[in-house]
Design a protein around this motif. Sequence first.
Motif, mmCIF file in Angstrom:
data_model
loop_
_atom_site.group_PDB
_atom_site.id
_atom_site.type_symbol
_atom_site.label_atom_id
_atom_site.label_comp_id
_atom_site.label_asym_id
_atom_site.label_seq_id
_atom_site.Cartn_x
_atom_site.Cartn_y
_atom_site.Cartn_z
ATOM 1 N N GLU A 5 5.752 28.386 -17.173
ATOM 2 C CA GLU A 5 4.492 29.095 -17.050
ATOM 3 C C GLU A 5 4.490 30.410 -17.801
ATOM 4 O OE1 GLU A 5 3.333 27.401 -12.617
ATOM 5 O OE2 GLU A 5 3.855 29.507 -12.930
ATOM 6 N N GLN A 8 2.427 30.517 -21.200
ATOM 7 C CA GLN A 8 0.986 30.527 -20.978
ATOM 8 C C GLN A 8 0.521 31.869 -20.407
ATOM 9 O OE1 GLN A 8 -1.382 28.423 -21.872
ATOM 10 N NE2 GLN A 8 0.202 27.253 -22.920
ATOM 11 N N LYS A 11 0.258 34.138 -23.277
ATOM 12 C CA LYS A 11 -0.905 33.789 -24.092
ATOM 13 C C LYS A 11 -2.190 34.275 -23.434
ATOM 14 C CE LYS A 11 1.318 29.692 -26.069
ATOM 15 N NZ LYS A 11 1.372 30.169 -27.456
ATOM 16 N N ARG A 12 -2.273 34.171 -22.101
ATOM 17 C CA ARG A 12 -3.461 34.664 -21.405
ATOM 18 C C ARG A 12 -3.588 36.175 -21.508
ATOM 19 N NH1 ARG A 12 -2.038 30.474 -17.708
ATOM 20 N NH2 ARG A 12 -0.833 31.961 -16.434
ATOM 21 N N GLN A 55 -8.660 30.339 -28.034
ATOM 22 C CA GLN A 55 -7.968 29.066 -28.259
ATOM 23 C C GLN A 55 -8.366 28.429 -29.574
ATOM 24 O OE1 GLN A 55 -9.429 25.624 -26.146
ATOM 25 N NE2 GLN A 55 -7.357 25.061 -25.497
ATOM 26 N N ASP A 61 -2.627 26.781 -28.848
ATOM 27 C CA ASP A 61 -1.754 26.346 -27.757
ATOM 28 C C ASP A 61 -2.141 26.935 -26.406
ATOM 29 O OD1 ASP A 61 -0.240 24.867 -29.553
ATOM 30 O OD2 ASP A 61 1.058 26.561 -30.030
ATOM 31 N N LEU A 62 -3.113 27.843 -26.401
ATOM 32 C CA LEU A 62 -3.548 28.410 -25.128
ATOM 33 C C LEU A 62 -4.257 27.335 -24.306
ATOM 34 C CD1 LEU A 62 -4.100 30.849 -23.227
ATOM 35 C CD2 LEU A 62 -6.220 31.201 -24.510
ATOM 36 N N VAL A 63 -3.871 27.202 -23.053
ATOM 37 C CA VAL A 63 -4.490 26.243 -22.144
ATOM 38 C C VAL A 63 -5.615 26.948 -21.394
ATOM 39 C CG1 VAL A 63 -4.132 24.710 -20.179
ATOM 40 C CG2 VAL A 63 -2.346 24.950 -21.922
#
Length: 342
Positions: A5, A8, A11-12, A55, A61-63
């Motif tokens: 995690e 991500q 990235k967030r 994204q 690759d950001l979810v």
Amino acid sequence: MGEEEDPQKLKRIGAASFDYDNDPRWAEYWSNILIPPHMTSRSDVVDHFKRKFYQRYVDPDLVVEPMSMSSSSQPARPSAPPSSANPSDQTQPRNSGSTARTSRASTTPASNPTSLHWDRQTIQFSVNAWVFVVAVLAIFPLAPRNLSNRAYRLAFMGTACSSLYSLHSLYGKPRAWNMQSVQMWFQSVIATKDFLYFIYCLSFSTSHLNLKFALIPILCRALEHVAKFLRRNFSHSSLYRKYLEEPCVWVESNTTTLSILSSHTEIGLGFLLIISLFSWQRNILQTFMYWQLLKLMYHAPVTAGYHQSVWSKIGMTVNPLIHRYAPFLSTPISTIQRWWCR
């Protein structure tokens, strides 16, 4: 699990700290989002679309988790009281059928916003597809002159109607027909791309000049709308995957290139209108109106980045020539530049 995690999470954090206000692509992306007007002021909705933008343009690759549009807008219901031995409770099974019918009837209007939203997209797609076909017919060299001229006018009229419909769908109409309400409504739409295109089409559809060059921004706009609609709604069609997928993917991945092409065309048309003042087809009112539109495009967030880039290139090319061969023009040009940048 924690190690999976962490990427991500970073990235967030990067998406949250990204400078969206200074990226012209974000203003254009947000102006093309079709959501109900009351949703545009909600911070969770804006943050969701910012992550979608991040994204798409920065980090694929950001979810991005799907957003529930109804969960946050539904008020919390109080919990039901505990059941008791009251004899009146025995009447509840008899009324369950009417209760179910009432609940189904009450949930029916909830689906109306989605259907209306879909209808708006379908109407916009139909109009823009029609505009694209008519504009191509107008610039086709082998088309009869009368047909080409009529298609030229219809392309501008279709885009103007599409822009007006989009403005009405997103911003509605003034709350009251008095000066204050109209002024507030006008200030909310004046910097939008739909309003700019409406004025652009109005200036050419009512002109005696027949500049096929002016159809390039119309074609780019129609192409973006058509490609976006096809990708969202026909991605599972075999016909789309066979013939239209590659062009639509190219259009959506090159929206910046199309915007740069449109901005070059719009500024070039301004100089063409100045040259036309020396011909018998001159139109002083149209030229003045169009240069006011160019000034608005220079400052509007959805077009400012592209227009300022073009004007800076023009300045780097023209200013050395003026200083070398016509230094007496430096003072009036600097005065015009100060007025332009205000």
